[in-house]
Design a protein around this motif. Sequence first.
Motif, PDB file in Angstrom:
ATOM      1  N   GLY A   1      66.188 -50.857 -23.155  1.00  0.00           N
ATOM      2  CA  GLY A   1      65.616 -49.459 -22.527  1.00  0.00           C
ATOM      3  C   GLY A   1      63.991 -49.555 -22.139  1.00  0.00           C
ATOM      4  N   VAL A   2      63.305 -50.248 -23.038  1.00  0.00           N
ATOM      5  CA  VAL A   2      61.723 -50.253 -22.734  1.00  0.00           C
ATOM      6  C   VAL A   2      61.563 -51.336 -21.494  1.00  0.00           C
ATOM      7  CG1 VAL A   2      59.660 -51.399 -23.229  1.00  0.00           C
ATOM      8  CG2 VAL A   2      60.868 -49.839 -24.877  1.00  0.00           C
ATOM      9  N   ALA A   3      62.388 -52.627 -21.655  1.00  0.00           N
ATOM     10  CA  ALA A   3      62.044 -53.516 -20.555  1.00  0.00           C
ATOM     11  C   ALA A   3      62.728 -53.068 -19.217  1.00  0.00           C
ATOM     12  CB  ALA A   3      63.237 -54.703 -20.845  1.00  0.00           C
ATOM     13  N   GLU A   4      63.848 -52.249 -19.166  1.00  0.00           N
ATOM     14  CA  GLU A   4      64.301 -51.938 -17.766  1.00  0.00           C
ATOM     15  C   GLU A   4      63.492 -50.564 -17.252  1.00  0.00           C
ATOM     16  OE1 GLU A   4      68.546 -51.304 -17.381  1.00  0.00           O
ATOM     17  OE2 GLU A   4      68.693 -53.108 -18.607  1.00  0.00           O
ATOM     18  N   GLY A   5      63.062 -49.830 -18.216  1.00  0.00           N
ATOM     19  CA  GLY A   5      62.047 -48.653 -17.890  1.00  0.00           C
ATOM     20  C   GLY A   5      60.812 -49.041 -17.202  1.00  0.00           C
ATOM     21  N   LYS A   6      60.202 -50.230 -17.730  1.00  0.00           N
ATOM     22  CA  LYS A   6      58.986 -50.610 -17.189  1.00  0.00           C
ATOM     23  C   LYS A   6      59.257 -51.114 -15.736  1.00  0.00           C
ATOM     24  CE  LYS A   6      56.407 -51.574 -21.495  1.00  0.00           C
ATOM     25  NZ  LYS A   6      55.888 -52.519 -22.340  1.00  0.00           N
ATOM     26  N   ALA A   7      60.396 -51.993 -15.914  1.00  0.00           N
ATOM     27  CA  ALA A   7      60.756 -52.589 -14.329  1.00  0.00           C
ATOM     28  C   ALA A   7      60.733 -51.434 -13.308  1.00  0.00           C
ATOM     29  CB  ALA A   7      61.834 -53.371 -14.466  1.00  0.00           C
TER      30      ALA A   7
ATOM     31  N   LYS B   1      65.169 -45.210 -15.712  1.00  0.00           N
ATOM     32  CA  LYS B   1      65.770 -44.534 -16.888  1.00  0.00           C
ATOM     33  C   LYS B   1      67.150 -44.135 -16.692  1.00  0.00           C
ATOM     34  CE  LYS B   1      61.360 -43.416 -19.303  1.00  0.00           C
ATOM     35  NZ  LYS B   1      61.004 -42.437 -20.150  1.00  0.00           N
ATOM     36  N   ALA B   2      67.429 -43.737 -15.656  1.00  0.00           N
ATOM     37  CA  ALA B   2      69.065 -43.094 -15.358  1.00  0.00           C
ATOM     38  C   ALA B   2      69.819 -44.393 -15.513  1.00  0.00           C
ATOM     39  CB  ALA B   2      69.202 -42.639 -14.005  1.00  0.00           C
ATOM     40  N   GLU B   3      69.451 -45.615 -15.018  1.00  0.00           N
ATOM     41  CA  GLU B   3      70.165 -46.678 -15.112  1.00  0.00           C
ATOM     42  C   GLU B   3      70.559 -47.184 -16.592  1.00  0.00           C
ATOM     43  OE1 GLU B   3      72.220 -48.341 -12.879  1.00  0.00           O
ATOM     44  OE2 GLU B   3      71.650 -46.454 -11.667  1.00  0.00           O
ATOM     45  N   VAL B   4      69.303 -47.061 -17.351  1.00  0.00           N
ATOM     46  CA  VAL B   4      69.293 -47.591 -18.521  1.00  0.00           C
ATOM     47  C   VAL B   4      70.197 -46.603 -19.510  1.00  0.00           C
ATOM     48  CG1 VAL B   4      67.902 -47.595 -20.970  1.00  0.00           C
ATOM     49  CG2 VAL B   4      67.281 -48.421 -18.708  1.00  0.00           C
TER      50      VAL B   4
ATOM     51  N   ILE C   1      70.509 -41.877 -27.675  1.00  0.00           N
ATOM     52  CA  ILE C   1      70.270 -42.400 -26.144  1.00  0.00           C
ATOM     53  C   ILE C   1      68.822 -41.442 -25.676  1.00  0.00           C
ATOM     54  CG2 ILE C   1      70.656 -42.454 -23.741  1.00  0.00           C
ATOM     55  CD1 ILE C   1      73.714 -42.690 -24.871  1.00  0.00           C
ATOM     56  N   ALA C   2      68.869 -40.352 -25.952  1.00  0.00           N
ATOM     57  CA  ALA C   2      67.649 -39.504 -25.387  1.00  0.00           C
ATOM     58  C   ALA C   2      66.334 -40.003 -26.024  1.00  0.00           C
ATOM     59  CB  ALA C   2      67.735 -37.942 -25.578  1.00  0.00           C
ATOM     60  N   GLU C   3      66.536 -40.305 -27.433  1.00  0.00           N
ATOM     61  CA  GLU C   3      65.214 -41.049 -28.074  1.00  0.00           C
ATOM     62  C   GLU C   3      64.957 -42.414 -27.676  1.00  0.00           C
ATOM     63  OE1 GLU C   3      64.207 -42.135 -32.772  1.00  0.00           O
ATOM     64  OE2 GLU C   3      65.866 -40.976 -32.388  1.00  0.00           O
ATOM     65  N   LEU C   4      66.143 -42.957 -27.516  1.00  0.00           N
ATOM     66  CA  LEU C   4      65.640 -44.376 -27.049  1.00  0.00           C
ATOM     67  C   LEU C   4      64.991 -44.563 -25.773  1.00  0.00           C
ATOM     68  CD1 LEU C   4      69.036 -46.119 -28.035  1.00  0.00           C
ATOM     69  CD2 LEU C   4      66.922 -46.501 -29.167  1.00  0.00           C
TER      70      LEU C   4
ATOM     71  N   SER D   1      63.373 -42.137 -24.281  1.00  0.00           N
ATOM     72  CA  SER D   1      62.213 -41.127 -24.193  1.00  0.00           C
ATOM     73  C   SER D   1      62.454 -39.822 -23.045  1.00  0.00           C
ATOM     74  CB  SER D   1      60.857 -41.741 -24.015  1.00  0.00           C
ATOM     75  OG  SER D   1      60.779 -42.626 -25.114  1.00  0.00           O
ATOM     76  N   VAL D   2      63.710 -39.286 -23.054  1.00  0.00           N
ATOM     77  CA  VAL D   2      63.968 -38.185 -22.097  1.00  0.00           C
ATOM     78  C   VAL D   2      64.515 -37.124 -23.077  1.00  0.00           C
ATOM     79  CG1 VAL D   2      64.501 -39.619 -20.270  1.00  0.00           C
ATOM     80  CG2 VAL D   2      66.257 -39.242 -21.847  1.00  0.00           C
ATOM     81  N   PRO D   3      64.627 -35.880 -22.482  1.00  0.00           N
ATOM     82  CA  PRO D   3      65.446 -34.824 -22.951  1.00  0.00           C
ATOM     83  C   PRO D   3      66.782 -35.009 -23.159  1.00  0.00           C
ATOM     84  CG  PRO D   3      63.952 -33.865 -21.179  1.00  0.00           C
ATOM     85  CD  PRO D   3      64.002 -35.546 -21.085  1.00  0.00           C
ATOM     86  N   VAL D   4      67.516 -34.360 -24.257  1.00  0.00           N
ATOM     87  CA  VAL D   4      68.826 -34.576 -24.254  1.00  0.00           C
ATOM     88  C   VAL D   4      69.681 -33.984 -23.195  1.00  0.00           C
ATOM     89  CG1 VAL D   4      70.798 -33.765 -25.852  1.00  0.00           C
ATOM     90  CG2 VAL D   4      68.615 -34.321 -26.937  1.00  0.00           C
ATOM     91  N   ASP D   5      69.029 -32.924 -22.453  1.00  0.00           N
ATOM     92  CA  ASP D   5      69.698 -32.237 -21.227  1.00  0.00           C
ATOM     93  C   ASP D   5      69.895 -33.525 -20.128  1.00  0.00           C
ATOM     94  OD1 ASP D   5      70.393 -29.999 -22.733  1.00  0.00           O
ATOM     95  OD2 ASP D   5      68.577 -28.918 -21.537  1.00  0.00           O
ATOM     96  N   PHE D   6      68.898 -34.279 -20.072  1.00  0.00           N
ATOM     97  CA  PHE D   6      68.708 -35.124 -19.069  1.00  0.00           C
ATOM     98  C   PHE D   6      70.016 -36.308 -19.202  1.00  0.00           C
ATOM     99  CE2 PHE D   6      66.989 -39.354 -17.176  1.00  0.00           C
ATOM    100  CZ  PHE D   6      66.852 -38.917 -15.775  1.00  0.00           C
TER     101      PHE D   6
END
Length: 316
Positions: free
Chosen positions: A263-269, A276-279, A294-297, A299-304
């Motif tokens: 998640g971190v690697a793809e999110g930074k890319a 983040k949606a793809e992750v 997943i929300a925690e990993l 770093s997005v809201p659960v609703d997202f």
Amino acid sequence: MGEMKHSKYIDITTDYGFKKVFGSDANKDLLIAFLNELFRGRKVIADLHYNKNEHVGDTEEIGAVIFDLTCTADSGEQFVIEVQRSTQANLKRRMLYYSSKLIADQAPKGNRKAWNYAVSEVYVVVLMDGFNMPDGGEEKHILHDICLCYRDHGKIFYEDLGFIYVELVNFVTAETELDNDLDRWLYVLKNMSSLKGLSAYLRKPIFEKLFQIAEYSKLNQEEREMYNVSLRNKWDAESIRSSQEELLERARQKAMAEGKAQGVAEGKAEGKAEGKAEVIKNLLSSNKFSISDIAELASVPVDFVKRIEAEMGKRK
């Protein structure tokens, strides 16, 4: 093998202990008292009869104690209850099977038209010792009172089929905090073998009888041997369950760590919400993580996460 050292009272959540306390006509007042607490006033059982039904298709690996009971309420109505001191394997499906059998067994061999499906009420009561309700979530409920209801608004659809699960592992009330008889029953079920005697918090005739029956010193040699086998079986089951839970937790932690790194690697890319949606889609597709994980990993809201999951569902 040397003689096992025993506490003053037997463990009544073992197969032998459960049968000893609850499984005979001489002690049916104990079972009636316990069941009446579980029904919490919805039913008041005045008498019960132990049926001698065989459960076709049961296997030794289930290892469950089963009482098939015909109960008479204080109103005179009769209904069927099955009480199980059950194991974890296929719990919900097994209980559904047993309840279905209790219903099907009421059908006459012939002339069903005249019978007109006059099925009595059926309840399955399950004592879960040492494990949690499958898919129970984060909340630590002790008593699960389940019936058939409408999914949309929760109104009861059919009143006369019910399941009561007792999740004993979640009962943590101290002896000094016991303030009703349901708490007292759950306390002795969970702690009987570690108690030294009948305390002031349990001093009622029904519990006085329970403590007398459960004294290890009153068992004869044959009963002691049966209890020892039952106790070892319980210890073995708990050891296996503990090992499985430890392995599952290790696997979960490893998967979360790998997912977090991904998640971190793809999110930074990507550097934006689409990344983040793809992750999140990848994590959802892996079926290894809960929505909250997943929300925690990511770093997005659960609703997202829920919104992305809904979108994925629509595209299938």
